[in-house]
Scaffold this motif. Structure first.
Motif, short mmCIF file in Angstrom:
data_model
loop_
_atom_site.label_atom_id
_atom_site.label_comp_id
_atom_site.label_asym_id
_atom_site.label_seq_id
_atom_site.Cartn_x
_atom_site.Cartn_y
_atom_site.Cartn_z
N GLY A 172 52.81 -20.24 -3.44
CA GLY A 172 52.92 -20.85 -2.12
C GLY A 172 52.25 -22.20 -1.97
N LYS A 173 51.83 -22.82 -3.08
CA LYS A 173 51.24 -24.16 -3.05
C LYS A 173 50.07 -24.24 -2.08
N MET A 174 49.04 -23.46 -2.38
CA MET A 174 47.85 -23.41 -1.53
C MET A 174 47.02 -24.69 -1.63
N GLY A 175 47.04 -25.34 -2.77
CA GLY A 175 46.21 -26.53 -2.98
C GLY A 175 44.91 -26.14 -3.65
N PRO A 176 44.35 -27.02 -4.48
CA PRO A 176 43.10 -26.71 -5.20
C PRO A 176 41.91 -26.58 -4.26
N ASP A 177 41.05 -25.61 -4.54
CA ASP A 177 39.85 -25.37 -3.75
C ASP A 177 38.68 -26.11 -4.39
N ILE A 178 38.76 -27.45 -4.31
CA ILE A 178 37.72 -28.27 -4.93
C ILE A 178 37.65 -29.60 -4.20
N SER A 179 36.44 -30.07 -4.00
CA SER A 179 36.25 -31.35 -3.32
C SER A 179 36.57 -32.51 -4.26
N GLU A 180 36.78 -33.68 -3.69
CA GLU A 180 37.05 -34.86 -4.51
C GLU A 180 35.88 -35.15 -5.45
N GLU A 181 34.65 -34.94 -4.96
CA GLU A 181 33.48 -35.20 -5.79
C GLU A 181 33.43 -34.27 -6.99
N ASN A 182 33.70 -32.98 -6.76
CA ASN A 182 33.65 -32.03 -7.87
C ASN A 182 34.84 -32.19 -8.80
N ALA A 183 35.98 -32.61 -8.27
CA ALA A 183 37.13 -32.91 -9.13
C ALA A 183 36.80 -34.08 -10.04
N ARG A 184 36.07 -35.05 -9.50
CA ARG A 184 35.65 -36.20 -10.32
C ARG A 184 34.69 -35.74 -11.43
N LYS A 185 33.76 -34.85 -11.10
CA LYS A 185 32.83 -34.33 -12.10
C LYS A 185 33.58 -33.58 -13.20
N ARG A 186 34.57 -32.81 -12.80
CA ARG A 186 35.38 -32.09 -13.79
C ARG A 186 36.10 -33.06 -14.72
N ASP A 187 36.72 -34.08 -14.12
CA ASP A 187 37.47 -35.04 -14.93
C ASP A 187 36.54 -35.82 -15.85
N GLU A 188 35.34 -36.12 -15.38
CA GLU A 188 34.37 -36.82 -16.22
C GLU A 188 33.94 -35.96 -17.40
N GLU A 189 33.81 -34.65 -17.17
CA GLU A 189 33.45 -33.75 -18.26
C GLU A 189 34.58 -33.65 -19.28
N ILE A 190 35.81 -33.63 -18.80
CA ILE A 190 36.95 -33.61 -19.71
C ILE A 190 36.99 -34.90 -20.53
N GLU A 191 36.73 -36.04 -19.87
CA GLU A 191 36.71 -37.32 -20.58
C GLU A 191 35.60 -37.35 -21.62
N ARG A 192 34.44 -36.79 -21.27
CA ARG A 192 33.31 -36.77 -22.21
C ARG A 192 33.66 -35.96 -23.45
N LEU A 193 34.25 -34.78 -23.24
CA LEU A 193 34.65 -33.96 -24.37
C LEU A 193 35.75 -34.65 -25.18
N GLY A 194 36.61 -35.41 -24.48
CA GLY A 194 37.65 -36.15 -25.19
C GLY A 194 37.06 -37.18 -26.12
N ARG A 195 36.03 -37.89 -25.66
CA ARG A 195 35.38 -38.89 -26.52
C ARG A 195 34.73 -38.25 -27.74
N GLU A 196 34.33 -36.99 -27.58
CA GLU A 196 33.70 -36.26 -28.69
C GLU A 196 34.71 -35.53 -29.57
N GLY A 197 36.01 -35.71 -29.24
CA GLY A 197 37.04 -35.05 -30.03
C GLY A 197 37.19 -33.57 -29.74
N MET A 198 36.75 -33.14 -28.55
CA MET A 198 36.78 -31.72 -28.21
C MET A 198 37.76 -31.40 -27.09
N ALA A 199 38.40 -32.41 -26.54
CA ALA A 199 39.38 -32.17 -25.45
C ALA A 199 40.44 -33.24 -25.49
#
Length: 208
Positions: A181-208
């Motif tokens: 039903g397309k509820m939408g993510p239950d996450i704030s913009e700030e926490n979505a940014r933190k998540r994306d930064e963590e993914i980017e960090r792991l990407g730089r380390e060759g882990m994501a």
């Protein structure tokens, strides 16, 4: 919330894709470091080898990303029917660990399609209201990675029903599938940014 069971059957899913998925499943909004990962990546096909509850946590240990690059996944290339058969096996009497330490009625699955479009399947054993017991059939829905954890958590604690997350106009088909039903993510913009930064960090380390 009980520990959730996560399966990956996608043929091309390596440790990097699994790490990305698990960071989207992390409870960034309401959890905290050390306790915000709520899923166990199941790599064994033996229902009796799932693990025993951690005494301090009261449930089986979760898998916290990043996972090992040498991870062996016995479910790679598997199918949905095998996953649901495994879940039913888990719900059978299992000596002292019967139904302890994890949710034995639900699962999240990353398949080939989900790897392509960043969706996953959430399945839950259907409850028969007349018989007042769970059946061996499953309700299933495909939904975005970043919305799966919230749905799983609310179903686990009984805060919402499966149908609450689904499109009322579609209903359940003969194979147990619903339309999300397309509820939408239950996450704030700030926490979505933190998540994306963590993914980017792991990407730089060759882990994501």
């Amino acid at each position: 919330m009980s520990t959730g069971l996560l399966f990956v059957t996608a043929q091309d899913a390596d440790f990097k894709q699994i790490n990305r998925l698990m960071l989207h499943l992390r409870n960034w909004e309401y959890g905290q470091a050390g306790s915000w990962d709520g899923f166990r990546l199941v790599t064994t096909k033996n229902a009796y080898d799932i693990g025993k509850p951690d005494e301090s946590r009261g449930s089986i240990s979760v898998t916290a990303p990043p996972v090992d690059p040498d991870l062996f996944n016995g479910w790679q290339g598997g199918n949905l029917g095998d996953i649901e058969g495994f879940i039913l096996d888990l719900a059978k009497p299992r000596n002292s660990t019967e139904n302890q330490g994890f949710n034995s009625s639900m699962y999240i699955l990353l398949d080939d399609k989900g790897l392509q479009d960043r969706t996953c399947i959430l399945g839950e054993r259907r409850f028969d209201d007349e018989a007042e017991e769970e059946t061996n059939e499953f309700n299933k829905v495909r939904l975005p990675w970043d919305e799966a954890s919230a749905m799983f958590g609310n179903l686990d604690i009984g805060n919402m029903d499966f149908e609450d997350y689904c499109d009322d106009s579609c209903g359940r088909d003969e194979n147990g599938w619903y339309v999300y039903g397309k509820m939408g993510p239950d996450i704030s913009e700030e926490n979505a940014r933190k998540r994306d930064e963590e993914i980017e960090r792991l990407g730089r380390e060759g882990m994501a």
